[in-house]
Enzyme design. Structure first.
Site, mmCIF file in Angstrom:
data_model
loop_
_atom_site.group_PDB
_atom_site.id
_atom_site.type_symbol
_atom_site.label_atom_id
_atom_site.label_comp_id
_atom_site.label_asym_id
_atom_site.label_seq_id
_atom_site.Cartn_x
_atom_site.Cartn_y
_atom_site.Cartn_z
ATOM 1 N N LYS A 123 70.064 42.313 64.471
ATOM 2 C CA LYS A 123 71.028 41.731 63.198
ATOM 3 C C LYS A 123 72.147 42.476 62.896
ATOM 4 O O LYS A 123 72.169 43.506 62.607
ATOM 5 C CB LYS A 123 69.926 41.452 61.980
ATOM 6 N N ARG A 144 81.244 31.470 56.167
ATOM 7 C CA ARG A 144 80.083 30.931 55.747
ATOM 8 C C ARG A 144 80.551 30.586 54.185
ATOM 9 O O ARG A 144 80.037 29.423 53.876
ATOM 10 C CB ARG A 144 78.737 31.968 55.447
ATOM 11 N N GLU A 179 78.548 35.984 64.480
ATOM 12 C CA GLU A 179 78.873 37.215 63.787
ATOM 13 C C GLU A 179 80.090 37.841 64.523
ATOM 14 O O GLU A 179 80.298 38.073 65.497
ATOM 15 C CB GLU A 179 77.830 38.213 63.826
#
Length: 689
Positions: A123, A144, A179
């Site tokens: 992550k 986002r 990301e």
């Protein structure tokens, strides 16, 4: 936090409102301002408390519940981009039991007899993005945002080294998600540059990446060492892969950067082994990671599992425990907030924790200092989980020296020297000198101009401090006459240290722009104790207009029982908040300030807008055993289509889906003449919508 098992319904109702307000504030700081206010661990604790309360009292779930929201609303300075497929965030798990529960839910939901492979990947602690390609050409890059609407960062994303502007053999439409991050070494170099240029240093690599990507000037972004990984697909005209491992291979083939550290796990043991491997070796990675993401590998099974309000059912993030460090407590200073609350802050011998130099930590309140027996001169344990100001978790008593001194709470305000008083129910010490306290006045102006309030860009901490020190402003009202005051002055603001012609011009334009303000923002900007963004919206929905709001506040101040009861009946507005509102409107200076502000501002009336769909408001009931669907999957599908799923049949029910052994619910539906269908008809209905 209170014990969830012992909490009653009235307490739960108030706590859910408080949590919604607090979490919304933290989301805005994290996702929009790129300046987290609390540690990941503290945020997760609040969020999980909210979830547990909702599980215990499902009928109290709020419309604005944090469990329904993703990220935060976008700012006005960027164009908005609507995500055709919502960009949801992931749920979090924290230990092996949580992971096992996640895996059990998959088996139960899908009625699987055996383990279905899970793809595990690091992550990355960065900023999520979506990039859309039409006929192979990059057309849009977006953040986002709140999961449904993001910010257009196309120009900035194009400045990232090796980010494809064009891809070959691509489908007609392709949206990739991933990301954007900054590596640890690059982050250190970037902060050195910031320091040399006299600018504020970034708190951590995630903030640096987010701040870099959200620059209005793409040339600034181009100078930042941004990198990226892609790991998911938003939408595509054709199917690229059948599973997560196949998708990453396809991304690589198309020329995207993918994280090579990933594992397809075929058992629980392999999942936990991979987690331990990454937890042990994270310090050796060139970038920050804060956990491991687990995804059901098979896309067909993912589709069946679907989503809840803010996250997918088929994926979760297994978070790493917070990073612990130890250093010496040099002193304890006291900060005075805008409502007069005194907060003790630990001044520390600088220490590096997780790649960030830490020299301050929060001590929360004076009771916390006493409970942990923290003394000046002690060696203390620090916990950091991506936050700006870490927390002190304890003291190394073995290292305590004889000259370590206890810290006594002050009796007088360090800012205005007025006598302080202790508020037992809030475990705080407060200065009640209001606007006559320089620290409170300063913090109140800072709050007034902040992004969630009047949103006056260009009035940061240093600028507000400067303007107060120079006597140019002494309250929020003065801000709107700053331009006139500057024009009449012999010493122009643009000629003073730290200012320039362009920055002053921009500031005056932003002040002018802020004069059109919505009623909830205005109420929030006033800084009434315990009235955060969500409660400001509650009051706005009740009163509708500024004029009505003021009229009702006058009645409340006069102890009108009808208005008191009316407000007390609102979810989240209890006795304590009403006392705070009355106290605020009892202060003559506050009334004068509001009156003056209303003369220079255009305070817009409240208008409620809600999106409607063909199934919005339809109430359906599932009863009996379905041949192929689990109850959870059936319910999820209905909610995804906009229906409300009820537990019992009533005259308000629109549709009943009956399986085998339906029993009393089916009987009642027949008596009431409600439409009844079976599972096959339901599946046909769903398919045709």
């Amino acid at each position: 936090m209170q014990n969830i098992e012992k909490i009653n319904e009235e307490e739960a109702k108030k706590l859910l409102i408080e949590l919604a307000d607090k979490i919304a504030q933290y989301n805005h700081a994290y996702y929009i301002e790129d300046k987290p206010l609390v540690s990941d661990a503290e945020y997760d604790q609040l969020f999980n408390t909210n979830l547990k309360l909702e599980q215990k009292f499902p009928h109290l779930i709020l419309e604005n519940s944090p469990s329904k929201k993703i990220g935060a609303k976008v700012e006005n300075k960027f164009a908005k981009v609507t995500h055709q497929v919502p960009m949801l965030s992931l749920s979090n798990v924290f230990d092996e039991e949580d992971v096992k529960d996640f895996l059990d839910r998959i088996k139960s939901f899908l009625r699987l007899d055996q383990f279905s492979p899970i793809f595990c990947e690091p992550k990355i602690d960065g900023l999520s993005f979506a990039a859309t390609y039409k006929n192979g050409i990059l057309t849009t890059g977006a953040t986002r945002g709140d999961g449904y609407i993001g910010e257009d960062i196309t120009a900035n994303i194009k400045t990232i080294k090796d980010f494809p502007h064009k891809i070959n053999n691509a489908p007609e439409l392709l949206e990739v998600r991933g990301e954007i991050y900054i590596e640890k070494n690059d982050f250190t170099s970037l902060n050195q540059e910031q320091e040399q240029q006299g600018k504020d240093k970034f708190a951590n690599p995630r903030n640096a990446a987010a701040g870099s990507l959200r620059q209005l000037d793409p040339s600034v972004t181009a100078k930042r060492p941004l990198k990226y990984f892609v790991y998911a697909i938003g939408s595509a005209k054709e199917e690229l892969a059948n599973s997560q491992d196949q998708l990453l291979a396809k991304f690589k083939e198309l020329g995207f950067n993918v994280n090579e550290i990933g594992k397809l796990a075929n058992s629980e043991e392999e999942i936990f082994s991979f987690y331990e491997y990454l937890k042990t070796n994270r310090k050796n990675l060139p970038y920050e990671i804060d956990g491991v993401v687990y995804k059901l590998n098979d896309f067909a099974l993912q589709d069946r599992m679907g989503f809840i309000a803010r996250s997918p059912r088929f994926a979760t993030a297994h978070k790493f425990p917070a990073i612990i460090g130890q250093t010496k407590l040099l002193s304890i200073t006291v900060q005075v907030g805008r409502t007069g609350t005194l907060t003790p802050v630990a001044e520390l011998e600088p220490i590096e924790i997780g790649g960030v130099i830490v020299s301050r930590a929060t001590l929360h309140n004076y009771q916390e200092i006493a409970r942990k027996d923290v003394r000046v001169g002690d060696y203390v344990f620090l916990q950091r989980a991506g936050d700006v100001i870490p927390q002190i978790t304890g003291v190394d008593l073995a290292k305590r020296s004889a000259d370590a001194t206890t810290f006594d709470p002050p009796l007088f305000c360090p800012s205005c020297n007025s006598k302080l008083h202790y508020v037992p129910e809030d475990i705080i010490i407060r200065c009640d000198n209001g606007l006559n306290c320089p620290a409170q006045n300063y913090e109140r102006i800072r709050h007034f101009v902040s992004k969630n309030a009047m949103d006056i860009e260009g009035l940061g901490r240093k600028q507000v401090e400067f303007l107060i020190d120079k006597g140019l402003i002494s309250n929020p009202y003065d801000i709107f006459f700053l331009k006139e005051k500057n024009e009449a002055s012999l010493t122009k603001l643009e000629n003073m240290d730290g200012w320039g012609k362009k920055s002053v011009e921009n500031l005056f334009n932003n002040i002018e722009k802020s004069k059109n303000v919505s009623l909830p923002r205005f109420i929030y900007a006033l800084g009434i104790r315990h009235i955060g963004e969500q409660n400001a919206k509650l009051l706005t929905r009740e009163f509708g207009s500024y004029e009505n709001f003021i009229a009702q506040m006058e009645l409340l101040k006069e102890n009108d029982p009808e208005i008191y009861q009316k407000l007390n009946n609102l979810d989240g507005i209890g006795d304590k908040m009403l006392v705070d509102i009355i106290d605020f409107f009892d202060v003559k200076e506050n009334i004068e300030l509001i009156k003056n502000l209303s003369e220079v501002l255009n305070i817009e009336d409240y208008k409620e807008t809600r999106e409607q769909s063909s199934l919005t408001g339809k109430i359906v009931v599932f009863t009996g055993s379905m041949p192929t669907l689990s109850r959870a999957e059936a319910k999820a599908t209905a909610e995804k289509l906009g229906a409300k799923v009820a537990a019992s049949v009533s005259s308000n029910t629109d549709l009943v889906i009956a399986g085998e052994d339906a029993g009393s619910k089916l009987k009642k539906a027949k008596e009431l003449g409600i439409k009844i269908i079976d599972e096959a008809e339901w599946l046909t209905l769903v398919r045709d919508i």
